[in-house]
Motif scaffolding. Structure first.
Motif, PDB file in Angstrom:
ATOM      1  N   LEU A  44      31.841  24.096  35.280  1.00 39.90           N
ATOM      2  CA  LEU A  44      32.124  25.503  35.585  1.00 39.90           C
ATOM      3  C   LEU A  44      32.799  25.628  36.946  1.00 39.90           C
ATOM      4  CD1 LEU A  44      31.971  28.506  35.044  1.00 39.90           C
ATOM      5  CD2 LEU A  44      29.612  28.495  35.839  1.00 39.90           C
ATOM      6  N   VAL A  45      32.279  24.905  37.947  1.00 35.35           N
ATOM      7  CA  VAL A  45      32.884  24.960  39.285  1.00 35.35           C
ATOM      8  C   VAL A  45      34.324  24.456  39.234  1.00 35.35           C
ATOM      9  CG1 VAL A  45      32.761  24.021  41.634  1.00 35.35           C
ATOM     10  CG2 VAL A  45      30.680  24.814  40.509  1.00 35.35           C
ATOM     11  N   GLU A  46      34.553  23.352  38.517  1.00 32.19           N
ATOM     12  CA  GLU A  46      35.908  22.810  38.408  1.00 32.19           C
ATOM     13  C   GLU A  46      36.850  23.811  37.726  1.00 32.19           C
ATOM     14  OE1 GLU A  46      37.421  20.103  39.686  1.00 32.19           O
ATOM     15  OE2 GLU A  46      35.542  20.087  40.808  1.00 32.19           O
ATOM     16  N   ALA A  47      36.352  24.472  36.686  1.00 34.55           N
ATOM     17  CA  ALA A  47      37.186  25.437  35.958  1.00 34.55           C
ATOM     18  C   ALA A  47      37.512  26.641  36.842  1.00 34.55           C
ATOM     19  CB  ALA A  47      36.483  25.885  34.680  1.00 34.55           C
ATOM     20  N   LEU A  48      36.542  27.076  37.644  1.00 38.49           N
ATOM     21  CA  LEU A  48      36.786  28.224  38.532  1.00 38.49           C
ATOM     22  C   LEU A  48      37.800  27.873  39.624  1.00 38.49           C
ATOM     23  CD1 LEU A  48      33.128  29.566  38.841  1.00 38.49           C
ATOM     24  CD2 LEU A  48      35.074  30.885  38.014  1.00 38.49           C
ATOM     25  N   ARG A  49      37.825  26.585  40.009  1.00 41.87           N
ATOM     26  CA  ARG A  49      38.770  26.153  41.050  1.00 41.87           C
ATOM     27  C   ARG A  49      40.217  26.265  40.601  1.00 41.87           C
ATOM     28  NH1 ARG A  49      37.584  20.595  43.844  1.00 41.87           N
ATOM     29  NH2 ARG A  49      39.513  21.199  44.866  1.00 41.87           N
ATOM     30  N   ARG A  50      40.457  26.341  39.302  1.00 43.02           N
ATOM     31  CA  ARG A  50      41.844  26.477  38.832  1.00 43.02           C
ATOM     32  C   ARG A  50      42.396  27.875  39.066  1.00 43.02           C
ATOM     33  NH1 ARG A  50      42.563  22.368  33.800  1.00 43.02           N
ATOM     34  NH2 ARG A  50      44.638  23.253  33.691  1.00 43.02           N
ATOM     35  N   LEU A  51      41.523  28.817  39.393  1.00 44.03           N
ATOM     36  CA  LEU A  51      42.000  30.162  39.726  1.00 44.03           C
ATOM     37  C   LEU A  51      42.755  30.101  41.048  1.00 44.03           C
ATOM     38  CD1 LEU A  51      38.779  32.218  38.894  1.00 44.03           C
ATOM     39  CD2 LEU A  51      40.905  32.205  37.595  1.00 44.03           C
ATOM     40  N   PRO A  52      43.851  30.869  41.177  1.00 41.51           N
ATOM     41  CA  PRO A  52      44.616  30.823  42.429  1.00 41.51           C
ATOM     42  C   PRO A  52      43.790  31.347  43.597  1.00 41.51           C
ATOM     43  CG  PRO A  52      45.390  32.612  41.026  1.00 41.51           C
ATOM     44  CD  PRO A  52      44.417  31.820  40.205  1.00 41.51           C
ATOM     45  N   GLY A  53      43.826  30.637  44.730  1.00 44.91           N
ATOM     46  CA  GLY A  53      43.125  31.083  45.929  1.00 44.91           C
ATOM     47  C   GLY A  53      41.640  30.760  45.945  1.00 44.91           C
ATOM     48  N   VAL A  54      41.178  29.962  44.997  1.00 48.42           N
ATOM     49  CA  VAL A  54      39.756  29.637  44.935  1.00 48.42           C
ATOM     50  C   VAL A  54      39.552  28.150  45.225  1.00 48.42           C
ATOM     51  CG1 VAL A  54      37.710  29.558  43.465  1.00 48.42           C
ATOM     52  CG2 VAL A  54      39.279  31.492  43.306  1.00 48.42           C
ATOM     53  N   GLY A  55      38.855  27.848  46.327  1.00 51.48           N
ATOM     54  CA  GLY A  55      38.534  26.468  46.678  1.00 51.48           C
ATOM     55  C   GLY A  55      37.158  26.092  46.175  1.00 51.48           C
ATOM     56  N   VAL A  56      36.688  24.914  46.565  1.00 51.90           N
ATOM     57  CA  VAL A  56      35.427  24.426  46.009  1.00 51.90           C
ATOM     58  C   VAL A  56      34.234  25.271  46.471  1.00 51.90           C
ATOM     59  CG1 VAL A  56      35.069  22.661  47.799  1.00 51.90           C
ATOM     60  CG2 VAL A  56      34.040  22.355  45.548  1.00 51.90           C
ATOM     61  N   LYS A  57      34.281  25.789  47.722  1.00 49.39           N
ATOM     62  CA  LYS A  57      33.161  26.602  48.196  1.00 49.39           C
ATOM     63  C   LYS A  57      33.113  27.952  47.487  1.00 49.39           C
ATOM     64  CE  LYS A  57      31.799  24.248  52.166  1.00 49.39           C
ATOM     65  NZ  LYS A  57      31.025  24.195  53.369  1.00 49.39           N
ATOM     66  N   SER A  58      34.264  28.600  47.354  1.00 45.20           N
ATOM     67  CA  SER A  58      34.289  29.880  46.634  1.00 45.20           C
ATOM     68  C   SER A  58      33.852  29.672  45.195  1.00 45.20           C
ATOM     69  CB  SER A  58      35.695  30.484  46.615  1.00 45.20           C
ATOM     70  OG  SER A  58      36.213  30.611  47.889  1.00 45.20           O
ATOM     71  N   ALA A  59      34.333  28.592  44.581  1.00 41.95           N
ATOM     72  CA  ALA A  59      33.996  28.338  43.181  1.00 41.95           C
ATOM     73  C   ALA A  59      32.487  28.143  43.011  1.00 41.95           C
ATOM     74  CB  ALA A  59      34.767  27.115  42.671  1.00 41.95           C
ATOM     75  N   SER A  60      31.868  27.414  43.944  1.00 41.35           N
ATOM     76  CA  SER A  60      30.421  27.215  43.872  1.00 41.35           C
ATOM     77  C   SER A  60      29.693  28.550  44.024  1.00 41.35           C
ATOM     78  CB  SER A  60      29.953  26.270  44.985  1.00 41.35           C
ATOM     79  OG  SER A  60      30.607  25.036  44.884  1.00 41.35           O
ATOM     80  N   ARG A  61      30.193  29.373  44.972  1.00 40.45           N
ATOM     81  CA  ARG A  61      29.560  30.664  45.209  1.00 40.45           C
ATOM     82  C   ARG A  61      29.680  31.551  43.956  1.00 40.45           C
ATOM     83  NH1 ARG A  61      31.243  35.194  48.375  1.00 40.45           N
ATOM     84  NH2 ARG A  61      33.281  34.215  48.461  1.00 40.45           N
ATOM     85  N   MET A  62      30.861  31.514  43.313  1.00 37.92           N
ATOM     86  CA  MET A  62      31.060  32.303  42.090  1.00 37.92           C
ATOM     87  C   MET A  62      30.121  31.836  40.983  1.00 37.92           C
ATOM     88  SD  MET A  62      35.202  32.483  41.972  1.00 37.92           S
ATOM     89  CE  MET A  62      36.122  33.635  43.023  1.00 37.92           C
ATOM     90  N   ALA A  63      30.038  30.502  40.812  1.00 40.49           N
ATOM     91  CA  ALA A  63      29.181  29.953  39.753  1.00 40.49           C
ATOM     92  C   ALA A  63      27.727  30.346  39.993  1.00 40.49           C
ATOM     93  CB  ALA A  63      29.327  28.430  39.693  1.00 40.49           C
ATOM     94  N   PHE A  64      27.274  30.220  41.251  1.00 41.79           N
ATOM     95  CA  PHE A  64      25.897  30.591  41.595  1.00 41.79           C
ATOM     96  C   PHE A  64      25.654  32.067  41.300  1.00 41.79           C
ATOM     97  CE2 PHE A  64      22.797  32.256  44.665  1.00 41.79           C
ATOM     98  CZ  PHE A  64      21.703  31.489  44.345  1.00 41.79           C
ATOM     99  N   HIS A  65      26.613  32.914  41.744  1.00 43.81           N
ATOM    100  CA  HIS A  65      26.449  34.359  41.534  1.00 43.81           C
ATOM    101  C   HIS A  65      26.353  34.692  40.045  1.00 43.81           C
ATOM    102  CE1 HIS A  65      26.973  38.680  42.061  1.00 43.81           C
ATOM    103  NE2 HIS A  65      27.823  38.615  41.057  1.00 43.81           N
TER     104      HIS A  65
END
Lengths: 194, 194
Positions: free
Chosen positions: A8-29
């Motif tokens: 899920l974190v890897e998939a979220l990272r493919r969004l433009p402007g989303v790095g690994v920290k943002s992706a982790s935060r999104m997945a957690f949220h």
């Protein structure tokens, strides 16, 4: 972390402007506070990727063969406004100052990124612009280096085909004070004074 | 814009830190340049929401009944480190300096947001801390106002139960110059000097 969560974190990272920290935060949220939102997003992505395609006339996103704007008989078919993205088209629409039709490039010429005339559908644009109905093409690409270059290329090609080609006016933005406007903008506003 | 596209933009806006402009840009990017990524994300969301749940011992995200860390027999069961999120747990793990077990609050006490002891599983934490095996509880919540308050509440409750409770040391970060370190940090480092 579990494999599913990593995926899920890897998939979220493919969004433009989303790095690994943002992706982790999104997945957690999503997993901790908004699983319903995650399900909604999964459905929306699924539906959009299967249903949304390009309008056969103007190239913007649509679900049918031809988009609502191209189908609207109230629109002035003699004027064609060329924009880079659907968001730019929406910005022009919000002004209420244009009742013609659009052609959406879905990008801009960018040789360094390998984006050439074919990628922004120029052949289709030229075909549409020379259909005998269109009398004026308004170039509303962005006023960035790439947007200007794209406008130049399209403008030259269409002028050769005998069409009237205009460009959005450059000038001082509404509500701004001259003191804070950059020099290039003031210089353009002087040249284009009316 | 088409309804499907609107639904996608609305769904993307539910991600933390994503407004309407970012959401539009993400939707455009996925549909125009990365439909494969959009499909992957849809699948990852679907799988994560159905498979990921909380470890019955430490509350972190896991796919089984008990997470890998809680199952690991090499871990020192006498030490329990309390952190706010799986990301904080990962940060502690990366140091390699802790080989005990964890309890992940999955949040922090925040009365203004209506987050109380029940929402961060304090009853479960107290049950686990008083299982007779745990001898020391290390409070590694964040050094923010809410993290400190959470540590205080947990610390007081566990001390009453006769447990040894410690808190991560406050002090000057490694590699920093005193001139640029804030006063509160230097004051703490002076008090906690060793």
């Amino acid at each position: 972390m579990s494999n599913t969560l990593n995926a899920l974190v890897e998939a979220l990272r493919r969004l433009p402007g989303v790095g690994v920290k943002s992706a982790s935060r999104m997945a957690f949220h999503l997993l901790q506070h908004d699983r319903e939102g995650a399900q909604l997003l999964a459905q929306a992505l699924q539906q959009a990727t299967t249903r949304v395609r390009h309008c056969s006339l103007c190239h913007t996103f649509t679900e049918g063969e031809v988009c609502a704007t191209c189908q609207d008989p109230q629109r002035d078919a003699t004027k064609l406004c060329v924009v880079e993205t659907p968001a730019d088209q929406a910005a022009v629409e919000r002004t209420g100052a244009f009742r013609g039709r659009y052609f959406v490039l879905m990008g801009k010429l960018s040789p360094l990124d390998g984006i050439g005339p074919r990628d922004i559908g120029l052949a289709k644009l030229f075909e549409r612009a020379t259909d005998g109905v269109v009398q004026e093409v308004i170039l509303a690409t962005n006023f960035t280096a790439e947007g200007e270059a794209t406008a130049h290329v399209i403008g030259e090609a269409l002028k050769q085909r005998g069409l009237r080609v205009t460009r959005l006016a450059r000038g001082v933005p509404a509500g701004s004070e001259l003191e804070y406007v950059d020099l290039g903008t003031i210089a353009h506003a002087l040249v284009d004074r009316r």
